[in-house]
Design a protein around this motif. Sequence first.
Motif, PDB file in Angstrom:
ATOM      1  N   UNK A  28       0.841  -1.201   0.000  1.00 30.84           N
ATOM      2  CA  UNK A  28       0.000   0.000   0.000  1.00 30.84           C
ATOM      3  C   UNK A  28       0.875   1.250   0.000  1.00 30.84           C
ATOM      4  N   UNK A  29       1.923   1.235   0.825  1.00 24.63           N
ATOM      5  CA  UNK A  29       2.805   2.400   0.862  1.00 24.63           C
ATOM      6  C   UNK A  29       3.557   2.579  -0.453  1.00 24.63           C
ATOM      7  N   UNK A  30       4.026   1.476  -1.027  1.00 25.25           N
ATOM      8  CA  UNK A  30       4.836   1.573  -2.242  1.00 25.25           C
ATOM      9  C   UNK A  30       3.988   1.815  -3.497  1.00 25.25           C
ATOM     10  N   UNK A  31       2.841   1.168  -3.580  1.00 27.10           N
ATOM     11  CA  UNK A  31       2.049   1.236  -4.808  1.00 27.10           C
ATOM     12  C   UNK A  31       1.054   2.391  -4.822  1.00 27.10           C
ATOM     13  N   UNK A  32       0.572   2.785  -3.656  1.00 27.24           N
ATOM     14  CA  UNK A  32      -0.462   3.824  -3.580  1.00 27.24           C
ATOM     15  C   UNK A  32       0.079   5.126  -2.985  1.00 27.24           C
ATOM     16  N   UNK A  33       0.670   5.032  -1.798  1.00 26.89           N
ATOM     17  CA  UNK A  33       1.093   6.248  -1.108  1.00 26.89           C
ATOM     18  C   UNK A  33       2.306   6.906  -1.756  1.00 26.89           C
ATOM     19  N   UNK A  34       3.234   6.122  -2.255  1.00 24.35           N
ATOM     20  CA  UNK A  34       4.427   6.707  -2.862  1.00 24.35           C
ATOM     21  C   UNK A  34       4.067   7.631  -4.034  1.00 24.35           C
TER      22      UNK A  34
ATOM     23  N   UNK B  44      -4.420   0.860   7.821  1.00 22.28           N
ATOM     24  CA  UNK B  44      -3.996   0.216   6.573  1.00 22.28           C
ATOM     25  C   UNK B  44      -2.657   0.779   6.095  1.00 22.28           C
ATOM     26  N   UNK B  45      -2.349   2.020   6.542  1.00 23.74           N
ATOM     27  CA  UNK B  45      -1.155   2.727   6.095  1.00 23.74           C
ATOM     28  C   UNK B  45      -0.057   2.724   7.161  1.00 23.74           C
ATOM     29  N   UNK B  46       0.067   1.604   7.875  1.00 22.57           N
ATOM     30  CA  UNK B  46       1.164   1.398   8.841  1.00 22.57           C
ATOM     31  C   UNK B  46       1.175   2.436   9.965  1.00 22.57           C
TER      32      UNK B  46
END
Length: 394
Positions: free
Chosen positions: A67-73, A149-151
């Motif tokens: 989620x962090x790499x594919x969406x948030x980044x 969901x975002x750590x």
Amino acid sequence: MKTPMTKVLDHTDFADIAPYEDSEFAARMRSLVEEPGFEHAVRFVMPEVDYQEFVNRLKQVPNNERFQLDIMWPFLEMLAKRTTTGVSMSGQESINPDHCYTFITNHRDIVLDASFLNLMFIRHQLPTSEVAIGNNLLIYDWITDLVKLNKSFIVKRNLKMTAALQAAKQLSGYIHYAIQSKHQSVWIAQREGRAKDSNDVTQESLIKMLALAGGESMLDNLKAINLCPVAITYEYDPNDYLKAREMLLRHRDPEFKKSQRDDLFSMETGLLQFKGRVHFTVSRCINDELNKLEPGLEKAEVAHQVAAIIDRNIHAGYMIYPVNYIAYDRYYETDRFRDCYTEQDILDFDAYIDGQLAKVDVEDPTTEDVAFMRGKIYEMYANPLKNKLAATQG
């Protein structure tokens, strides 16, 4: 004999505050994307989004790491491009990617302090950190789902004494568990709430909380979580006029309290408005400095000295911009740093401050009110320079 704090802990001890586990990630995501509030927020922040396509992408994400790499980044890169003139980091060579740290920073923006720091970690191919977030910001259930969901893990606030102590023990236990068992770094701000005047000081109660878990001495418990100070500098604080407004309203009425709507607007403003240059300076883990403290200190003195070490590292790490030099000279009525800015810098700064003050919405503002707020904004931009001078020149 082991103390109760050294019992083997697992995720069930922290389920109500911890990020979602991979096993529950997909179900929580499916629930989140059905929330009208989430859809509204996504469309507001990304007006050009094809929401159904975005939902389909979210449903394919298997865990919070992806989620962090594919969406948030990509989202944060877009936000940095739109609202800053660059986000940068120095000192990253101090971070060993095989170690886990408690990154502790000054607190400028409700949302972006930790988000942009994680963006820097991703750019430099370093592991991201889990993020501490106060439950006062989780005004809807879907926001709780989104951050977990975002750590992110939850800091319980505004509790009565007995409940507050139990919450502090649980939070301390989770941070130790995250670092030692999950092998996951964490981020936490040096104080509850942002420093309205940008005079960043670590709360000693935070140090005491961090040391509750571990089962050893206070210093050993702190060394176990590898405290790593990080200085955050925003060239411009989009919320500066809102902070000045709050100070004015509290000056008029000492009982004034912000509303939930005020907090939401501060989050929106910090997220979407212009910040200029943003820089992170990573200090070394302070364990070597903790080893130099005298053994046998009272807990209160340990907290005091550890907080001072963190403050000194953060203050020394500030990036200083022309706006800080101008504000310092204005606030202290001096020309000490006149060689550090140009006439154009002055014109630009004055135009910026005038524009920010023009946004302030208060009833019947007087000339004195405007002067009061202008002085508070000068102080906000002067304090990082003042503190850096004290930290680096003694």
